[in-house]
Motif scaffolding. Structure first.
Motif, mmCIF file in Angstrom:
data_model
loop_
_atom_site.group_PDB
_atom_site.id
_atom_site.type_symbol
_atom_site.label_atom_id
_atom_site.label_comp_id
_atom_site.label_asym_id
_atom_site.label_seq_id
_atom_site.Cartn_x
_atom_site.Cartn_y
_atom_site.Cartn_z
ATOM 1 N N ILE A 34 0.832 -1.196 0.000
ATOM 2 C CA ILE A 34 0.000 0.000 0.000
ATOM 3 C C ILE A 34 0.865 1.245 0.000
ATOM 4 O O ILE A 34 1.907 1.298 0.656
ATOM 5 C CB ILE A 34 -0.995 0.030 1.184
ATOM 6 N N ALA A 35 0.380 2.218 -0.750
ATOM 7 C CA ALA A 35 1.038 3.515 -0.811
ATOM 8 C C ALA A 35 0.614 4.310 0.418
ATOM 9 O O ALA A 35 -0.463 4.889 0.440
ATOM 10 C CB ALA A 35 0.575 4.231 -2.075
ATOM 11 N N SER A 42 -4.864 7.299 3.097
ATOM 12 C CA SER A 42 -4.044 6.099 2.908
ATOM 13 C C SER A 42 -3.814 5.376 4.232
ATOM 14 O O SER A 42 -3.665 4.156 4.259
ATOM 15 C CB SER A 42 -2.724 6.431 2.217
ATOM 16 N N GLN A 134 -4.771 1.381 -2.548
ATOM 17 C CA GLN A 134 -4.629 2.847 -2.522
ATOM 18 C C GLN A 134 -5.749 3.491 -1.722
ATOM 19 O O GLN A 134 -6.866 2.988 -1.691
ATOM 20 C CB GLN A 134 -4.647 3.398 -3.945
ATOM 21 N N THR A 136 -7.513 6.058 -2.419
ATOM 22 C CA THR A 136 -8.299 6.950 -3.281
ATOM 23 C C THR A 136 -9.686 7.173 -2.674
ATOM 24 O O THR A 136 -10.330 6.219 -2.242
ATOM 25 C CB THR A 136 -8.504 6.286 -4.666
ATOM 26 N N ASN A 157 -3.063 9.741 -7.788
ATOM 27 C CA ASN A 157 -3.386 8.342 -7.591
ATOM 28 C C ASN A 157 -4.465 7.862 -8.563
ATOM 29 O O ASN A 157 -5.003 6.787 -8.412
ATOM 30 C CB ASN A 157 -3.816 8.084 -6.144
ATOM 31 N N LEU A 169 -5.092 -3.217 -8.883
ATOM 32 C CA LEU A 169 -5.409 -2.076 -8.033
ATOM 33 C C LEU A 169 -6.573 -2.406 -7.100
ATOM 34 O O LEU A 169 -7.563 -3.014 -7.512
ATOM 35 C CB LEU A 169 -5.789 -0.903 -8.953
ATOM 36 N N GLU A 171 -8.973 -0.378 -4.192
ATOM 37 C CA GLU A 171 -9.258 0.931 -3.585
ATOM 38 C C GLU A 171 -10.434 0.820 -2.620
ATOM 39 O O GLU A 171 -11.578 1.087 -2.980
ATOM 40 C CB GLU A 171 -9.554 1.945 -4.695
ATOM 41 N N GLY A 200 -1.273 14.270 -3.158
ATOM 42 C CA GLY A 200 -0.360 13.188 -3.517
ATOM 43 C C GLY A 200 0.948 13.690 -4.122
ATOM 44 O O GLY A 200 2.029 13.240 -3.724
#
Ligand code: XMP
Length: 324
Positions: A34-35, A42, A134, A136, A157, A169, A171, A200
């Motif tokens: 994970i970012a 996040s 992410q 998002t 993102n 991905l 989210e 971001g």
């Protein structure tokens, strides 16, 4: 609008947490990364995913060189306290090089988005991650355009994802608005529940024009002063804490005097807004004494680089919160 109103009225953090953890257990069939940026979005996504898959999640914090003052240390200790397995990567050299000579805001965002993904892919390969989680949220993809919506700005993102990305991905909070994320963060007892949002692409979109390391450092120090002064004014009861507050370095030099000497130097704009969900925002009425203190500190502490400070009184719309 009605559906948004209904979702705010009926948003139940406990139910959302249980259901999301259950569905993440099914969705994340392999190791995930994970970012983690240290922002509330996040961090919440990291907590939910780590509760779903435990050690099969690795949170990666990338220091792009465009982060706030002392941010890496802060984020690392927060993730540690939350029990989220994580790693800090210093990629500042790559980002500085990638943005060399780039002045167009959309190009900056695309380059940063792609660099982010490349760094993650490299870390994912080392870790064996197959999923990229992410944080998002709804305004990110709504404002990034698509369908009948116009592209206002490509949130890093969303718009920056390369088509050949190797990871899948995921989210988990993409349908939520900021107020909902914050109530979720309170429920999960995450310390950054009410931390102001941070874009971001970081300070790169707060340096107008080329975001050189030197200019990034100027805006980092100026942002720190703005945060410091507004937080202390709010805790002294002089004003309410804005939704978001920061400094922007303009590509404009003006003439001034420092001591008895002519100065030809940079301009900092201060931005402080109230908002509910970042879709609209109002420039805040900051007490004049607080603005003067900010201006005095910026021009004194950054005196070799800044000789003028202005205050942005634009609402969103017609402006956006960030300047790029
Ligand atoms: P704007 O400037 O579009 O910003 O009015 C709305 C909110 O989003 C933040 N922001 C971002 N957040 N990725 C993010 O996760 C991004 O690329 C990005 N750009 C802007 C901004 O700080 C504000 O809170």
């Amino acid at each position: 609008m009605l559906s948004k109103w209904l979702s705010v009225s009926f948003f139940a953090p406990e139910k959302f947490t249980e259901e999301t953890i259950e569905s993440l257990k099914t969705e994340l069939t392999d190791k995930a990364i994970i970012a983690a940026s240290g922002g509330v979005d996040s961090t919440i996504a990291a907590v939910l995913a780590s509760r779903a898959v435990g050690d099969n999640l690795l949170a990666i914090y990338v220091d792009t060189g465009y982060m706030r003052l002392n941010e890496s240390e802060f984020v690392s200790s927060m993730l540690q306290d939350l029990g989220v397995k994580h790693k800090v990567i210093d990629a500042s050299k790559q980002f500085y090089e990638g943005l060399q000579g780039v002045t167009d805001p959309e190009k900056k965002r695309k380059i940063i988005g792609e660099l982010f993904i490349r760094v993650f892919e490299e870390e994912a390969r080392k870790y064996g991650g197959k999923f990229l989680v992410q944080g998002t949220i709804a305004p990110d993809w709504i404002e990034s355009g698509g369908g009948m919506r116009d592209t206002i700005k490509s949130h890093h993102n969303v718009g920056g994802l390369p088509e050949d990305m190797e990871m899948k991905l995921c989210e988990p909070i993409r349908e939520l608005y900021k107020d909902e994320v914050r109530s979720l963060a309170e429920y999960l007892e995450v310390s950054v529940a009410h931390r102001q949002p941070f874009p971001g692409p970081g300070l790169a979109v707060r340096v107008m024009g080329e975001a050189t390391p030197k200019r990034a450092e100027i805006v980092r120090q100026a942002c720190h002063i703005v945060e410091n002064e507004l937080e202390s004014a709010a805790s002294d009861g002089k004003m309410e804490l804005p939704w978001q507050y920061f400094a922007v370095l303009l590509p404009v030099k003006t003439v001034g005097v420092q001591g008895d000497v002519r100065a030809y130097s940079n301009t900092i704009a201060v931005r402080a807004v109230q908002s509910y969900d970042a879709m609209t925002a109002q420039a805040l009425d900051i007490p004049h004494s607080v603005l003067r203190k900010i201006s005095e500190r910026i021009t004194r502490e950054l005196k070799s680089d800044v000789n003028r400070v202005v205050y942005d009184i634009t609402d969103k719309p017609p402006g956006t919160i960030e300047w790029e």
